[in-house]
Design a protein around this motif. Structure first.
Motif, mmCIF file in Angstrom:
data_model
loop_
_atom_site.group_PDB
_atom_site.id
_atom_site.type_symbol
_atom_site.label_atom_id
_atom_site.label_comp_id
_atom_site.label_asym_id
_atom_site.label_seq_id
_atom_site.Cartn_x
_atom_site.Cartn_y
_atom_site.Cartn_z
ATOM 1 N N GLN A 271 9.515 -15.274 10.551
ATOM 2 C CA GLN A 271 8.072 -15.329 10.740
ATOM 3 C C GLN A 271 7.423 -13.944 10.797
ATOM 4 O O GLN A 271 6.219 -13.822 10.603
ATOM 5 C CB GLN A 271 7.728 -16.099 12.019
ATOM 6 C CG GLN A 271 8.296 -17.505 12.059
ATOM 7 C CD GLN A 271 7.846 -18.379 10.895
ATOM 8 O OE1 GLN A 271 6.721 -18.298 10.437
ATOM 9 N NE2 GLN A 271 8.742 -19.217 10.404
ATOM 10 N N ARG B 193 5.035 -21.577 2.220
ATOM 11 C CA ARG B 193 5.417 -22.750 3.014
ATOM 12 C C ARG B 193 5.262 -23.984 2.142
ATOM 13 O O ARG B 193 4.274 -24.146 1.437
ATOM 14 C CB ARG B 193 4.552 -22.864 4.257
ATOM 15 C CG ARG B 193 4.783 -21.721 5.237
ATOM 16 C CD ARG B 193 4.077 -21.945 6.551
ATOM 17 N NE ARG B 193 4.787 -22.855 7.429
ATOM 18 C CZ ARG B 193 5.894 -22.546 8.113
ATOM 19 N NH1 ARG B 193 6.415 -21.361 8.012
ATOM 20 N NH2 ARG B 193 6.452 -23.418 8.916
ATOM 21 N N TRP C 263 6.524 -28.287 2.528
ATOM 22 C CA TRP C 263 7.151 -29.271 3.410
ATOM 23 C C TRP C 263 7.226 -28.738 4.851
ATOM 24 O O TRP C 263 8.172 -28.999 5.584
ATOM 25 C CB TRP C 263 8.528 -29.683 2.899
ATOM 26 C CG TRP C 263 8.515 -30.167 1.486
ATOM 27 C CD1 TRP C 263 7.745 -31.161 0.960
ATOM 28 C CD2 TRP C 263 9.293 -29.660 0.396
ATOM 29 N NE1 TRP C 263 7.996 -31.304 -0.386
ATOM 30 C CE2 TRP C 263 8.947 -30.400 -0.757
ATOM 31 C CE3 TRP C 263 10.245 -28.645 0.276
ATOM 32 C CZ2 TRP C 263 9.522 -30.161 -1.999
ATOM 33 C CZ3 TRP C 263 10.813 -28.419 -0.962
ATOM 34 C CH2 TRP C 263 10.450 -29.180 -2.081
ATOM 35 N N SER C 264 6.237 -27.916 5.234
ATOM 36 C CA SER C 264 6.105 -27.343 6.588
ATOM 37 C C SER C 264 7.212 -26.362 6.954
ATOM 38 O O SER C 264 7.447 -26.123 8.134
ATOM 39 C CB SER C 264 6.031 -28.463 7.638
ATOM 40 O OG SER C 264 4.925 -29.301 7.371
ATOM 41 N N ILE C 265 7.901 -25.802 5.971
ATOM 42 C CA ILE C 265 8.955 -24.817 6.247
ATOM 43 C C ILE C 265 8.779 -23.606 5.323
ATOM 44 O O ILE C 265 8.179 -23.724 4.257
ATOM 45 C CB ILE C 265 10.367 -25.421 6.071
ATOM 46 C CG1 ILE C 265 10.525 -25.996 4.667
ATOM 47 C CG2 ILE C 265 10.665 -26.467 7.129
ATOM 48 C CD1 ILE C 265 11.922 -26.476 4.332
ATOM 49 N N GLU D 183 15.018 -23.324 1.272
ATOM 50 C CA GLU D 183 14.509 -23.053 2.603
ATOM 51 C C GLU D 183 15.020 -21.683 3.038
ATOM 52 O O GLU D 183 16.223 -21.413 2.960
ATOM 53 C CB GLU D 183 15.003 -24.101 3.605
ATOM 54 C CG GLU D 183 14.591 -23.822 5.028
ATOM 55 C CD GLU D 183 15.152 -24.813 6.037
ATOM 56 O OE1 GLU D 183 14.728 -24.737 7.200
ATOM 57 O OE2 GLU D 183 16.002 -25.650 5.668
#
Length: 168
Positions: free
Chosen positions: A9, A46, A48-50, A161
């Protein structure tokens, strides 16, 4: 050891100044084989929220078979002075030579035994989630797209991912 694990992040790579200008190495490995390939196309963001990294490989490339066999891949961005490494990895095939040895790279391993190099400025370790072949039939406006194709085949898109990040 130059690279250290960093929080995904907080890593904020300058993607538009890297891909297409300095470029990076996409590295995949399977069954004891490791091959880095220079790439100029990559997407980060981002989905699929990843956090994800999307790369593109043509089926005729040696790296394609390694991408198909393995569950992980890495994207390594090198300093500008590493241009010789990127040129060699972009013009020679891993079928014909060991590019890691030829470039004098220090091999490291991340999650899923994913190969990357300590000489990089930053690295993303990615677990494959999705793959799909690009197709001319899906092109909406070929203005910026079709000139990349012709006699050469279309790319396969791999969405991974981002599970680890390293920076120096």
């Amino acid at each position: 050891m130059k690279l250290q694990t960093v929080d995904i992040q907080t890593l904020t790579p300058e993607i538009f100044s890297v891909f297409g200008q300095r470029n990076a190495l996409l590295t995949a490995g399977a069954e004891g084989k490791v091959n880095p390939m220079t790439i100029g196309w990559c997407q980060l963001g981002r989905l699929w929220s990843i956090p994800v990294c999307t790369v593109y490989v043509r089926p005729e490339r040696y790296t394609y078979s390694l991408m198909e066999q393995g569950d992980y891949f890495t994207v390594s961005v090198f300093p500008e002075e590493a241009g010789d490494i990127l040129r060699l990895c972009g013009t020679k095939s891993g079928r014909d030579m060991d590019k890691v040895t030829a470039c004098g790279l220090t091999l490291r391993r991340g999650a899923g035994d994913a190969p990357f190099f300590d000489e990089a400025e930053w690295v993303l370790v990615c677990r494959k989630l999705y793959a799909q072949d690009l197709s001319e039939s899906c092109v909406q406006d070929g203005t910026h797209i079709l000139h990349h194709y012709g006699a050469q085949g279309w790319h396969r898109m791999y969405v991974g991912e981002v599970v680890e990040a390293y920076a120096g």
